[in-house]
Design a protein around this motif. Structure first.
Motif, short mmCIF file in Angstrom:
data_model
loop_
_atom_site.label_atom_id
_atom_site.label_comp_id
_atom_site.label_asym_id
_atom_site.label_seq_id
_atom_site.Cartn_x
_atom_site.Cartn_y
_atom_site.Cartn_z
N PHE A 54 9.75 6.54 7.70
CA PHE A 54 8.58 6.94 6.85
C PHE A 54 7.42 6.15 7.43
O PHE A 54 7.39 4.79 7.53
CB PHE A 54 8.84 6.45 5.19
CG PHE A 54 9.82 7.32 4.84
CD1 PHE A 54 9.76 8.60 4.53
CD2 PHE A 54 11.14 6.66 4.85
CE1 PHE A 54 10.94 9.15 4.04
CE2 PHE A 54 12.14 7.42 4.30
CZ PHE A 54 11.98 8.69 4.07
N PHE A 55 6.22 6.76 7.86
CA PHE A 55 5.10 6.16 8.37
C PHE A 55 4.11 5.69 7.31
O PHE A 55 3.99 6.46 6.25
CB PHE A 55 4.21 7.26 9.00
CG PHE A 55 3.06 6.70 9.91
CD1 PHE A 55 3.04 5.98 11.02
CD2 PHE A 55 1.82 7.13 9.20
CE1 PHE A 55 1.77 5.41 11.38
CE2 PHE A 55 0.66 6.57 10.00
CZ PHE A 55 0.63 5.84 11.04
N MET A 56 3.49 4.48 7.39
CA MET A 56 2.70 3.94 6.33
C MET A 56 1.65 3.05 7.25
O MET A 56 1.91 2.41 8.32
CB MET A 56 3.53 2.49 5.55
CG MET A 56 4.67 3.20 4.98
SD MET A 56 5.54 1.80 4.02
CE MET A 56 6.46 0.98 5.41
N ARG A 57 0.41 3.48 7.07
CA ARG A 57 -0.75 2.95 7.32
C ARG A 57 -1.36 2.08 6.30
O ARG A 57 -0.95 2.11 5.22
CB ARG A 57 -1.77 4.00 7.95
CG ARG A 57 -2.26 5.01 6.99
CD ARG A 57 -2.83 6.03 7.70
NE ARG A 57 -3.34 7.10 6.73
CZ ARG A 57 -4.53 7.62 6.50
NH1 ARG A 57 -5.42 7.09 7.31
NH2 ARG A 57 -4.64 8.54 5.46
N ARG A 58 -2.62 1.56 6.56
CA ARG A 58 -3.20 0.65 5.65
C ARG A 58 -3.28 1.42 4.23
O ARG A 58 -3.94 2.69 4.13
CB ARG A 58 -4.60 0.27 5.92
CG ARG A 58 -5.37 -0.87 5.07
CD ARG A 58 -6.58 -0.93 5.62
NE ARG A 58 -7.35 -2.01 4.78
CZ ARG A 58 -8.15 -2.64 5.20
NH1 ARG A 58 -8.61 -2.99 6.22
NH2 ARG A 58 -8.84 -3.39 4.12
N GLY A 59 -2.82 0.77 3.21
CA GLY A 59 -2.89 1.58 1.84
C GLY A 59 -1.74 0.84 0.93
O GLY A 59 -1.17 -0.10 1.41
N GLU A 60 -1.68 1.42 -0.25
CA GLU A 60 -0.64 1.02 -1.19
C GLU A 60 0.34 2.18 -1.24
O GLU A 60 0.10 3.35 -1.73
CB GLU A 60 -1.47 0.33 -2.44
CG GLU A 60 -2.29 -0.54 -2.39
CD GLU A 60 -2.84 -1.07 -3.71
OE1 GLU A 60 -2.74 -0.30 -4.71
OE2 GLU A 60 -3.30 -2.32 -3.70
N TYR A 61 1.78 1.74 -1.43
CA TYR A 61 2.66 2.66 -1.78
C TYR A 61 3.43 2.11 -2.93
O TYR A 61 4.47 1.22 -2.70
CB TYR A 61 3.77 2.79 -0.52
CG TYR A 61 3.01 3.19 0.60
CD1 TYR A 61 2.65 4.42 1.39
CD2 TYR A 61 2.21 2.34 1.70
CE1 TYR A 61 2.18 4.98 2.21
CE2 TYR A 61 1.18 2.56 2.51
CZ TYR A 61 1.27 4.09 2.85
OH TYR A 61 0.48 4.15 4.01
N SER A 62 3.15 2.47 -4.06
CA SER A 62 3.80 1.87 -5.46
C SER A 62 5.00 2.29 -5.67
O SER A 62 5.82 1.60 -6.34
CB SER A 62 2.74 2.32 -6.61
OG SER A 62 2.54 3.44 -6.58
N ASP A 63 5.61 3.31 -5.32
CA ASP A 63 6.79 3.99 -5.75
C ASP A 63 7.43 4.84 -4.63
O ASP A 63 7.10 5.88 -4.43
CB ASP A 63 6.73 4.85 -7.01
CG ASP A 63 8.06 5.41 -7.31
OD1 ASP A 63 9.13 4.86 -6.69
OD2 ASP A 63 8.03 5.70 -8.60
N TYR A 64 8.18 4.39 -3.66
CA TYR A 64 8.74 5.15 -2.39
C TYR A 64 9.75 6.38 -2.94
O TYR A 64 9.31 7.44 -2.39
CB TYR A 64 9.82 4.33 -1.79
CG TYR A 64 9.26 3.11 -0.85
CD1 TYR A 64 7.93 3.36 -0.06
CD2 TYR A 64 9.68 1.93 -0.76
CE1 TYR A 64 7.45 2.23 0.76
CE2 TYR A 64 9.18 0.87 -0.01
CZ TYR A 64 8.03 1.25 0.53
OH TYR A 64 7.59 0.31 1.28
N GLN A 65 10.29 6.25 -4.27
CA GLN A 65 11.06 7.35 -4.63
C GLN A 65 9.98 8.62 -4.81
O GLN A 65 10.31 9.76 -4.58
CB GLN A 65 11.79 7.00 -5.64
CG GLN A 65 12.82 8.14 -5.98
CD GLN A 65 13.93 7.55 -6.98
OE1 GLN A 65 13.99 6.47 -7.50
NE2 GLN A 65 14.88 8.56 -7.47
N SER A 66 9.07 8.35 -5.71
CA SER A 66 8.35 9.47 -5.89
C SER A 66 7.34 9.92 -4.77
O SER A 66 7.06 11.19 -4.84
CB SER A 66 7.28 9.08 -7.24
OG SER A 66 6.50 8.12 -7.03
N MET A 67 6.96 8.80 -4.07
CA MET A 67 6.01 9.62 -3.10
C MET A 67 6.61 9.93 -1.73
O MET A 67 6.18 10.73 -0.82
CB MET A 67 5.11 8.16 -2.46
CG MET A 67 4.25 7.67 -3.64
SD MET A 67 3.65 6.18 -3.13
CE MET A 67 2.39 6.54 -2.04
#
Length: 190
Positions: free
Chosen positions: A63-76
């Protein structure tokens, strides 16, 4: 600012959703997060880009992640067990270049790419990509056209057979195909 500091990424991983529970700050590759926390369900990327993996040692779904918030991996992102390992992706300055091949071991049709491709089928009349040689830059490959579906991070190097790259764990089948490719740049939009 030096080139090294420009390439640095920083992310904070959290045990629970919504940035709760124990946390682990990371600015480099981490092959196994279990020594820092029992699970990882959310993340804040303060700078740079990271690739998260469902299993230790950079295995399983990515899973690619750039600057930002990822509050819930399961739903996102559909991750049920959370992130188990991560790689910091250095920002590349300069040209991007990759050769894609229709078959394993650099066989079949070959095309050299220097920019994003939202469909190898439409652009090159290629129905499959099973190996590649990344000469310059860092790339994301997607299983579906138009940058959709599961992803795989490609650093400079030769990739003779995608099936031998640990993609069979975490739901990725050995027969996974890549149909679109995107350069990883600091100004990219998803």
């Amino acid at each position: 600012m030096s080139n090294t500091s420009m390439n640095m990424g920083r992310a904070t991983f959290y045990e629970d959703r919504n940035f709760q529970g124990r946390s682990y700050e990371c600015s480099s590759d981490c092959p196994d997060m279990s020594s820092y926390m029992s699970r990882c369900q959310s993340c804040r990327v303060q700078s740079g880009c990271f690739m998260g993996y469902e299993r230790p040692n950079y295995m399983g779904n990515q899973f690619f992640m750039r600057r930002g918030e990822y509050s819930d991996y399961q739903s996102m992102m559909g991750i049920t067990d959370g992130i188990r390992s991560c790689r910091m992706i250095p920002m590349h300055r300069g040209n991007f270049r990759m050769r894609i091949y229709e078959r394993e071991n650099f066989g079949g049709q070959m095309h050299e790419m220097m920019d994003d491709c939202d469909s190898i089928q439409e652009r090159y009349r290629m129905s499959d990509c099973q190996s590649c040689n990344v000469m310059d830059g860092h790339w994301l490959m997607y299983e579906q056209p138009h940058f959709r579906g599961r992803q795989m991070y490609m650093r400079p190097g030769e990739y003779r057979n995608f099936r031998d790259m640990g993609m069979g764990m975490g739901g990725m089948s050995g027969g996974m195909r890549f149909m679109s490719m995107r350069r990883i740049m600091d100004n990219m939009t998803m």
